[in-house]
Design a protein around this motif. Structure first.
Motif, mmCIF file in Angstrom:
data_model
loop_
_atom_site.group_PDB
_atom_site.id
_atom_site.type_symbol
_atom_site.label_atom_id
_atom_site.label_comp_id
_atom_site.label_asym_id
_atom_site.label_seq_id
_atom_site.Cartn_x
_atom_site.Cartn_y
_atom_site.Cartn_z
ATOM 1 N N VAL A 80 7.643 0.299 -3.183
ATOM 2 C CA VAL A 80 6.475 0.506 -2.326
ATOM 3 C C VAL A 80 5.371 1.104 -3.187
ATOM 4 N N VAL A 81 4.223 0.453 -3.239
ATOM 5 C CA VAL A 81 3.093 0.971 -3.998
ATOM 6 C C VAL A 81 2.262 1.890 -3.109
ATOM 7 N N LEU A 82 1.960 3.071 -3.629
ATOM 8 C CA LEU A 82 1.041 4.004 -2.975
ATOM 9 C C LEU A 82 -0.135 4.206 -3.913
ATOM 10 N N THR A 83 -1.349 3.971 -3.444
ATOM 11 C CA THR A 83 -2.503 3.987 -4.329
ATOM 12 C C THR A 83 -3.776 4.378 -3.597
ATOM 13 N N MET A 84 -4.768 4.787 -4.374
ATOM 14 C CA MET A 84 -6.097 5.021 -3.814
ATOM 15 C C MET A 84 -6.996 3.803 -4.059
ATOM 16 N N ASP A 85 -6.465 2.819 -4.750
ATOM 17 C CA ASP A 85 -7.230 1.624 -5.126
ATOM 18 C C ASP A 85 -7.099 0.558 -4.040
ATOM 19 N N ASP A 86 -8.203 0.242 -3.376
ATOM 20 C CA ASP A 86 -8.145 -0.728 -2.281
ATOM 21 C C ASP A 86 -8.607 -2.120 -2.708
ATOM 22 N N SER A 87 -8.502 -2.412 -4.005
ATOM 23 C CA SER A 87 -8.914 -3.741 -4.480
ATOM 24 C C SER A 87 -7.811 -4.766 -4.242
ATOM 25 N N GLU A 88 -8.214 -5.926 -3.782
ATOM 26 C CA GLU A 88 -7.229 -6.981 -3.557
ATOM 27 C C GLU A 88 -6.637 -7.480 -4.866
ATOM 28 N N GLU A 89 -7.400 -7.309 -5.979
ATOM 29 C CA GLU A 89 -6.877 -7.715 -7.272
ATOM 30 C C GLU A 89 -5.620 -6.919 -7.631
ATOM 31 N N LEU A 90 -5.699 -5.605 -7.441
ATOM 32 C CA LEU A 90 -4.547 -4.771 -7.780
ATOM 33 C C LEU A 90 -3.375 -5.069 -6.849
ATOM 34 N N MET A 91 -3.660 -5.274 -5.564
ATOM 35 C CA MET A 91 -2.585 -5.593 -4.630
ATOM 36 C C MET A 91 -1.895 -6.889 -5.033
ATOM 37 N N SER A 92 -2.674 -7.894 -5.391
ATOM 38 C CA SER A 92 -2.101 -9.167 -5.813
ATOM 39 C C SER A 92 -1.240 -8.990 -7.058
ATOM 40 N N GLU A 93 -1.749 -8.229 -8.026
ATOM 41 C CA GLU A 93 -1.000 -7.970 -9.257
ATOM 42 C C GLU A 93 0.309 -7.248 -8.953
ATOM 43 N N ALA A 94 0.250 -6.250 -8.069
ATOM 44 C CA ALA A 94 1.435 -5.457 -7.738
ATOM 45 C C ALA A 94 2.508 -6.308 -7.068
ATOM 46 N N LEU A 95 2.092 -7.159 -6.154
ATOM 47 C CA LEU A 95 3.050 -8.023 -5.457
ATOM 48 C C LEU A 95 3.670 -9.033 -6.415
ATOM 49 N N GLN A 96 2.866 -9.576 -7.288
ATOM 50 C CA GLN A 96 3.394 -10.531 -8.260
ATOM 51 C C GLN A 96 4.366 -9.855 -9.230
ATOM 52 N N ALA A 97 4.131 -8.559 -9.489
ATOM 53 C CA ALA A 97 5.006 -7.821 -10.409
ATOM 54 C C ALA A 97 6.342 -7.466 -9.779
ATOM 55 N N GLY A 98 6.409 -7.504 -8.431
ATOM 56 C CA GLY A 98 7.684 -7.219 -7.780
ATOM 57 C C GLY A 98 7.652 -6.210 -6.662
ATOM 58 N N ALA A 99 6.485 -5.647 -6.363
ATOM 59 C CA ALA A 99 6.395 -4.699 -5.242
ATOM 60 C C ALA A 99 6.568 -5.442 -3.922
ATOM 61 N N SER A 100 7.147 -4.747 -2.936
ATOM 62 C CA SER A 100 7.356 -5.357 -1.614
ATOM 63 C C SER A 100 6.416 -4.791 -0.559
ATOM 64 N N ALA A 101 5.722 -3.696 -0.890
ATOM 65 C CA ALA A 101 4.779 -3.103 0.056
ATOM 66 C C ALA A 101 3.620 -2.487 -0.715
ATOM 67 N N TYR A 102 2.448 -2.521 -0.104
ATOM 68 C CA TYR A 102 1.241 -1.976 -0.735
ATOM 69 C C TYR A 102 0.524 -1.118 0.300
ATOM 70 N N LEU A 103 0.425 0.181 0.015
ATOM 71 C CA LEU A 103 -0.176 1.125 0.953
ATOM 72 C C LEU A 103 -1.226 1.972 0.259
ATOM 73 N N LEU A 104 -2.251 2.350 0.997
ATOM 74 C CA LEU A 104 -3.215 3.312 0.479
ATOM 75 C C LEU A 104 -2.684 4.723 0.725
ATOM 76 N N LYS A 105 -3.122 5.677 -0.086
ATOM 77 C CA LYS A 105 -2.610 7.040 0.031
ATOM 78 C C LYS A 105 -3.143 7.772 1.267
ATOM 79 N N THR A 106 -4.003 7.113 2.006
ATOM 80 C CA THR A 106 -4.461 7.651 3.287
ATOM 81 C C THR A 106 -3.518 7.236 4.416
ATOM 82 N N VAL A 107 -2.364 6.701 4.048
ATOM 83 C CA VAL A 107 -1.402 6.153 4.997
ATOM 84 C C VAL A 107 -0.972 7.183 6.052
ATOM 85 N N THR A 108 -0.745 6.706 7.271
ATOM 86 C CA THR A 108 -0.217 7.567 8.323
ATOM 87 C C THR A 108 1.305 7.569 8.254
ATOM 88 N N LYS A 109 1.913 8.516 8.924
ATOM 89 C CA LYS A 109 3.382 8.576 8.969
ATOM 90 C C LYS A 109 3.953 7.287 9.550
#
Length: 222
Positions: A80-109
Protein backbone atom coordinates in the motif's frame (compact mmCIF):
# COMPACT_ATOMS: atom_id res chain seq x y z
CA UNK A 1 -8.24 -13.38 9.63
CA UNK A 2 -5.87 -10.90 11.25
CA UNK A 3 -4.16 -8.50 8.86
CA UNK A 4 -0.59 -7.75 9.87
CA UNK A 5 0.94 -4.48 8.69
CA UNK A 6 4.53 -3.28 8.42
CA UNK A 7 4.94 0.50 8.26
CA UNK A 8 7.85 1.90 6.24
CA UNK A 9 8.18 5.67 6.56
CA UNK A 10 11.17 7.81 7.49
CA UNK A 11 8.93 10.25 9.41
CA UNK A 12 8.35 9.13 13.00
CA UNK A 13 5.27 11.28 13.51
CA UNK A 14 3.70 10.04 10.29
CA UNK A 15 4.23 6.42 11.33
CA UNK A 16 2.66 7.21 14.69
CA UNK A 17 -0.37 8.75 13.01
CA UNK A 18 -0.92 5.77 10.71
CA UNK A 19 -0.41 3.35 13.59
CA UNK A 20 -3.02 5.25 15.61
CA UNK A 21 -5.57 4.81 12.81
CA UNK A 22 -4.79 1.11 12.39
CA UNK A 23 -5.06 0.39 16.11
CA UNK A 24 -8.72 1.44 15.89
CA UNK A 25 -9.47 -1.32 13.35
CA UNK A 26 -10.70 -4.79 14.22
CA UNK A 27 -8.36 -7.64 13.27
CA UNK A 28 -5.68 -5.30 11.87
CA UNK A 29 -2.37 -4.92 13.71
CA UNK A 30 0.92 -3.12 13.13
CA UNK A 31 3.64 -5.69 13.65
CA UNK A 32 6.56 -3.28 13.16
CA UNK A 33 7.61 0.21 12.13
CA UNK A 34 10.78 0.90 10.15
CA UNK A 35 12.41 4.00 8.70
CA UNK A 36 14.44 2.48 5.87
CA UNK A 37 14.49 -0.23 3.23
CA UNK A 38 17.33 -2.10 4.96
CA UNK A 39 15.39 -2.26 8.25
CA UNK A 40 12.38 -3.58 6.36
CA UNK A 41 14.44 -6.30 4.66
CA UNK A 42 15.80 -7.47 8.01
CA UNK A 43 12.28 -7.91 9.35
CA UNK A 44 10.83 -9.42 6.19
CA UNK A 45 13.54 -12.06 6.10
CA UNK A 46 12.25 -13.29 9.47
CA UNK A 47 8.50 -12.99 9.04
CA UNK A 48 6.17 -11.83 6.27
CA UNK A 49 3.30 -9.49 7.20
CA UNK A 50 0.13 -9.37 5.14
CA UNK A 51 0.66 -5.80 3.97
CA UNK A 52 3.45 -3.23 3.85
CA UNK A 53 2.41 0.43 3.94
CA UNK A 54 5.25 2.33 2.25
CA UNK A 55 5.98 6.02 1.92
CA UNK A 56 7.30 7.14 -1.47
CA UNK A 57 7.82 10.82 -0.73
CA UNK A 58 11.59 10.54 -0.42
CA UNK A 59 11.87 10.72 -4.20
CA UNK A 60 9.89 9.12 -6.96
CA UNK A 61 12.60 6.86 -8.31
CA UNK A 62 13.73 5.81 -4.83
CA UNK A 63 10.17 4.93 -3.83
CA UNK A 64 9.40 3.11 -7.06
CA UNK A 65 12.65 1.14 -6.80
CA UNK A 66 11.72 0.03 -3.29
CA UNK A 67 8.31 -1.16 -4.42
CA UNK A 68 9.89 -3.11 -7.28
CA UNK A 69 12.42 -4.68 -4.94
CA UNK A 70 9.91 -5.75 -2.30
CA UNK A 71 7.42 -7.12 -4.82
CA UNK A 72 10.14 -9.12 -6.55
CA UNK A 73 11.71 -10.43 -3.33
CA UNK A 74 8.40 -11.07 -1.52
CA UNK A 75 5.68 -11.75 -4.16
CA UNK A 76 2.99 -12.51 -1.56
CA UNK A 77 3.47 -9.17 0.22
CA UNK A 78 0.68 -6.68 -0.44
CA UNK A 79 1.97 -3.13 -0.89
CA UNK A 80 0.00 0.00 0.00
CA UNK A 81 1.52 3.32 -1.04
CA UNK A 82 1.04 6.28 1.30
CA UNK A 83 2.14 9.60 -0.16
CA UNK A 84 1.64 13.34 -0.27
CA UNK A 85 2.12 13.27 -4.05
CA UNK A 86 -1.21 13.39 -5.88
CA UNK A 87 0.24 13.09 -9.39
CA UNK A 88 -1.25 10.44 -11.61
CA UNK A 89 2.24 9.82 -13.00
CA UNK A 90 3.51 8.59 -9.64
CA UNK A 91 0.38 6.50 -9.06
CA UNK A 92 0.81 4.85 -12.45
CA UNK A 93 4.49 4.16 -11.76
CA UNK A 94 3.69 2.72 -8.32
CA UNK A 95 1.02 0.37 -9.65
CA UNK A 96 3.24 -0.82 -12.46
CA UNK A 97 6.01 -1.47 -9.93
CA UNK A 98 3.74 -3.76 -7.92
CA UNK A 99 1.73 -1.68 -5.46
CA UNK A 100 -1.89 -2.76 -4.94
CA UNK A 101 -3.20 0.44 -3.34
CA UNK A 102 -2.40 4.14 -3.63
CA UNK A 103 -3.48 6.52 -0.87
CA UNK A 104 -2.74 10.11 0.05
CA UNK A 105 -1.47 10.76 3.58
CA UNK A 106 -4.62 12.75 4.26
CA UNK A 107 -6.42 9.39 4.25
CA UNK A 108 -9.29 8.78 6.68
CA UNK A 109 -9.48 5.73 8.92
CA UNK A 110 -12.35 4.33 6.85
CA UNK A 111 -10.49 4.65 3.56
CA UNK A 112 -7.26 3.23 4.99
CA UNK A 113 -9.14 0.26 6.41
CA UNK A 114 -10.89 -0.35 3.08
CA UNK A 115 -7.54 -0.31 1.30
CA UNK A 116 -5.82 -2.62 3.76
CA UNK A 117 -8.63 -5.18 3.60
CA UNK A 118 -8.74 -5.01 -0.19
CA UNK A 119 -4.99 -5.59 -0.51
CA UNK A 120 -5.12 -8.40 2.08
CA UNK A 121 -7.69 -10.06 -0.20
CA UNK A 122 -5.40 -9.67 -3.24
CA UNK A 123 -7.49 -6.82 -4.61
CA UNK A 124 -6.59 -3.28 -5.70
CA UNK A 125 -7.66 0.00 -4.13
CA UNK A 126 -7.11 3.52 -5.47
CA UNK A 127 -7.86 6.86 -3.91
CA UNK A 128 -11.15 7.95 -5.57
CA UNK A 129 -9.89 11.41 -6.52
CA UNK A 130 -6.75 9.91 -8.04
CA UNK A 131 -8.82 7.40 -9.97
CA UNK A 132 -10.80 10.24 -11.54
CA UNK A 133 -7.58 12.03 -12.51
CA UNK A 134 -6.31 8.86 -14.16
CA UNK A 135 -9.56 8.38 -16.08
CA UNK A 136 -9.43 11.99 -17.24
CA UNK A 137 -5.85 11.51 -18.41
CA UNK A 138 -6.73 8.41 -20.41
CA UNK A 139 -9.35 10.48 -22.25
CA UNK A 140 -6.43 12.40 -23.77
CA UNK A 141 -3.79 9.72 -24.44
CA UNK A 142 -1.73 11.94 -26.73
CA UNK A 143 -1.08 14.25 -23.79
CA UNK A 144 0.79 11.70 -21.68
CA UNK A 145 4.28 13.12 -21.42
CA UNK A 146 7.56 11.27 -20.88
CA UNK A 147 8.91 11.13 -17.35
CA UNK A 148 11.60 13.78 -17.84
CA UNK A 149 8.93 16.31 -18.85
CA UNK A 150 6.82 15.90 -15.72
CA UNK A 151 8.62 18.76 -13.96
CA UNK A 152 7.63 21.28 -16.64
CA UNK A 153 5.53 24.12 -15.23
CA UNK A 154 2.17 25.09 -16.76
CA UNK A 155 3.83 28.23 -18.17
CA UNK A 156 6.58 26.18 -19.80
CA UNK A 157 3.98 23.84 -21.29
CA UNK A 158 2.17 26.87 -22.69
CA UNK A 159 5.38 28.21 -24.23
CA UNK A 160 6.21 24.80 -25.73
CA UNK A 161 2.82 24.81 -27.45
CA UNK A 162 3.41 28.32 -28.80
CA UNK A 163 6.91 27.45 -30.03
CA UNK A 164 5.41 24.33 -31.60
CA UNK A 165 3.07 26.62 -33.49
CA UNK A 166 6.08 28.51 -34.85
CA UNK A 167 5.79 31.62 -32.69
CA UNK A 168 8.97 33.53 -31.93
CA UNK A 169 10.14 34.95 -28.60
CA UNK A 170 8.79 38.44 -29.26
CA UNK A 171 5.33 37.20 -30.26
CA UNK A 172 5.16 34.83 -27.27
CA UNK A 173 6.27 37.62 -24.95
CA UNK A 174 3.60 39.96 -26.34
CA UNK A 175 0.78 37.42 -26.07
CA UNK A 176 1.71 36.30 -22.55
CA UNK A 177 2.60 39.72 -21.19
CA UNK A 178 6.20 38.72 -20.53
CA UNK A 179 9.54 40.21 -21.52
CA UNK A 180 11.44 38.58 -24.43
CA UNK A 181 14.27 37.93 -21.97
CA UNK A 182 11.93 35.93 -19.71
CA UNK A 183 10.65 33.90 -22.66
CA UNK A 184 14.23 33.20 -23.74
CA UNK A 185 15.02 31.97 -20.22
CA UNK A 186 11.97 29.69 -20.32
CA UNK A 187 13.05 28.38 -23.72
CA UNK A 188 16.52 27.50 -22.41
CA UNK A 189 15.07 25.72 -19.38
CA UNK A 190 12.60 23.81 -21.54
CA UNK A 191 15.38 22.53 -23.79
CA UNK A 192 17.36 21.45 -20.73
CA UNK A 193 14.39 19.52 -19.29
CA UNK A 194 13.22 17.76 -22.45
CA UNK A 195 16.72 17.08 -23.72
CA UNK A 196 16.54 19.08 -26.95
CA UNK A 197 19.15 21.52 -28.24
CA UNK A 198 17.21 23.84 -30.54
CA UNK A 199 13.83 25.15 -31.63
CA UNK A 200 13.34 22.30 -34.08
CA UNK A 201 13.65 19.85 -31.18
CA UNK A 202 10.99 21.73 -29.23
CA UNK A 203 8.66 21.75 -32.24
CA UNK A 204 9.10 18.01 -32.74
CA UNK A 205 8.49 17.43 -29.01
CA UNK A 206 5.29 19.49 -29.14
CA UNK A 207 4.10 17.59 -32.20
CA UNK A 208 4.97 14.16 -30.76
CA UNK A 209 3.07 14.72 -27.51
CA UNK A 210 0.03 16.47 -28.96
CA UNK A 211 0.74 19.97 -27.66
CA UNK A 212 0.09 21.90 -30.85
CA UNK A 213 -3.64 22.00 -30.18
CA UNK A 214 -3.98 24.84 -27.66
CA UNK A 215 -7.36 23.56 -26.44
CA UNK A 216 -5.89 20.16 -25.60
CA UNK A 217 -2.93 21.77 -23.88
CA UNK A 218 -5.28 23.90 -21.81
CA UNK A 219 -7.28 20.85 -20.73
CA UNK A 220 -4.10 19.02 -19.74
CA UNK A 221 -3.07 21.89 -17.47
CA UNK A 222 -6.41 22.01 -15.61
Amino acid sequence: MTISVLLLDDETLMRAGIRCLIEQMDDVVVVAEVASQSEAITLLDRTLPTVMAIDVNTGMQTGISMIQYFKHAYPDLGIVVLTMDDSEELMSEALQAGASAYLLKTVTKAELETALRAVANKETYLNPDMSMKMLKRFQFPTLRLPHQAQILTPRQMQIIAMIGNRKGNKQIAYELGLSPKTVAAHRSKIMEIIGEKDTVGIVLFARKYGLLNSDKTRKMLI
